[in-house]
Design an enzyme around this catalytic site. Structure first.
Site, PDB file in Angstrom:
ATOM      1  N   HIS A  65       0.822  -1.225   0.000  1.00 40.39           N
ATOM      2  CA  HIS A  65       0.000   0.000   0.000  1.00 40.39           C
ATOM      3  C   HIS A  65       0.854   1.273   0.000  1.00 40.39           C
ATOM      4  O   HIS A  65       0.305   2.376  -0.097  1.00 40.39           O
ATOM      5  CB  HIS A  65      -0.981   0.003   1.181  1.00 40.39           C
ATOM      6  CG  HIS A  65      -0.360   0.279   2.504  1.00 40.39           C
ATOM      7  ND1 HIS A  65      -0.003  -0.723   3.390  1.00 40.39           N
ATOM      8  CD2 HIS A  65      -0.010   1.437   3.109  1.00 40.39           C
ATOM      9  CE1 HIS A  65       0.513  -0.185   4.473  1.00 40.39           C
ATOM     10  NE2 HIS A  65       0.521   1.134   4.329  1.00 40.39           N
ATOM     11  N   ASP A 111      -0.082  -7.807   1.967  1.00 35.08           N
ATOM     12  CA  ASP A 111       0.360  -6.415   1.826  1.00 35.08           C
ATOM     13  C   ASP A 111       1.904  -6.356   1.790  1.00 35.08           C
ATOM     14  O   ASP A 111       2.551  -5.874   2.720  1.00 35.08           O
ATOM     15  CB  ASP A 111      -0.193  -5.586   2.990  1.00 35.08           C
ATOM     16  CG  ASP A 111       0.001  -4.092   2.797  1.00 35.08           C
ATOM     17  OD1 ASP A 111       0.434  -3.677   1.708  1.00 35.08           O
ATOM     18  OD2 ASP A 111      -0.282  -3.334   3.744  1.00 35.08           O
ATOM     19  N   SER A 211       4.590   2.009   8.041  1.00 34.58           N
ATOM     20  CA  SER A 211       4.238   0.990   7.056  1.00 34.58           C
ATOM     21  C   SER A 211       5.473   0.484   6.334  1.00 34.58           C
ATOM     22  O   SER A 211       6.356   1.256   5.972  1.00 34.58           O
ATOM     23  CB  SER A 211       3.291   1.573   5.999  1.00 34.58           C
ATOM     24  OG  SER A 211       2.000   1.690   6.490  1.00 34.58           O
TER      25      SER A 211
END
Length: 259
Positions: A65, A111, A211
């Site tokens: 992402h 992810d 992230s």
């Protein structure tokens, strides 16, 4: 590559309006010893956006992402100390982005993403890949693991942390994480994910800006920071993309095929 979607998780997650935070801030963390995690990468679009893990002189592992990553900075401790850290830093352009073929942005499954650099980094004391040589056993519930990143240190902070931070998080049983008191199947926490949060009574988590960074158990890389709901909430722990045997094989095959 065939992808088995979890339709139950998709349908149930569509019924809820959820405030998720991709990546997460290091809550109750400590500044790491400068350059003690030489595989950490700071990833930028136009500004610092995500973290990543250098796993090969030409490759970085991060979260799918994390969109439009253009530049990878290695050997960074303090974001703002460009001149002071000039001798340690190596800057590389991202030549190619390879998201996991089964990444699902709605279900938040798989992810993971590989970034190929325009040229190999020079391995130094401050820039060294974290090798992925074996399949690591999934950490059991109650395991204490380490997360790291330049994400925010407070939920209401307007900017990322200037220095690299780290904290310990405790792995939470997947069934518990899917229970109604936790994520309530929205989204469904699959076998490709692990949950980890508060370390005993200590509020610990990851959030915006972290992230793509690592979760390490016994110093082995077991996953990549993926998402959470807000940050530091006890029953909404951070969720990490797990480096399963299939995902590790995808990493190795992708790098080999590209070369």
């Amino acid at each position: 590559m065939f992808c088995l979607r979890d339709f139950i998780g998709f349908i149930l997650s569509a019924l809820f309006l959820i405030k998720f935070s991709h990546g997460s801030e290091i809550i109750n963390g400590r500044e790491v010893k400068p350059h003690s995690l030489p595989y950490m990468a700071l990833l930028e679009s136009s500004t610092p956006l995500c973290g990543g893990i250098l796993i090969d002189p030409k490759w970085i592992l991060t979260a799918a992402h994390c969109k439009n990553i253009k530049t990878a900075l290695l050997g960074v401790h303090s974001i703002k100390e460009k001149k002071k850290e000039q001798q340690f830093r190596q800057i590389r352009k991202v030549k190619r982005s390879v998201p996991h073929p089964c990444y699902d942005s709605k279900e938040k499954n798989n992810d993971l993403m590989l970034l190929k650099l325009d040229k190999a980094v020079k391995q130094t004391k401050w820039v060294t890949p974290l090798k992925l040589n074996k399949v690591v056993k999934e950490p059991a519930a109650g395991s204490v693991c380490k997360v790291a990143g330049w994400g925010k240190t407070k939920m209401d902070a307007s900017t990322m942390s200037d220095v690299l931070m780290s904290t310990n998080v405790t792995v939470i049983d997947r069934m518990k994480c899917n229970s109604k008191d936790y994520y309530n199947l929205a989204p469904y926490i699959t076998r490709n994910m692990i949950c980890a949060g508060w370390n005993g009574k200590i509020k610990a988590d990851t959030c915006q800006g972290d992230s793509g960074g690592p979760i390490l158990c016994n110093d082995d890389l077991v996953g990549v920071t993926s998402f959470g709901r807000d940050c530091g909430i006890q029953n909404k722990p951070g969720v990490y993309a797990l480096l399963t045997e299939d995902n590790l094989n995808w990493v190795k095959k992708t790098m080999k095929k590209s070369e």
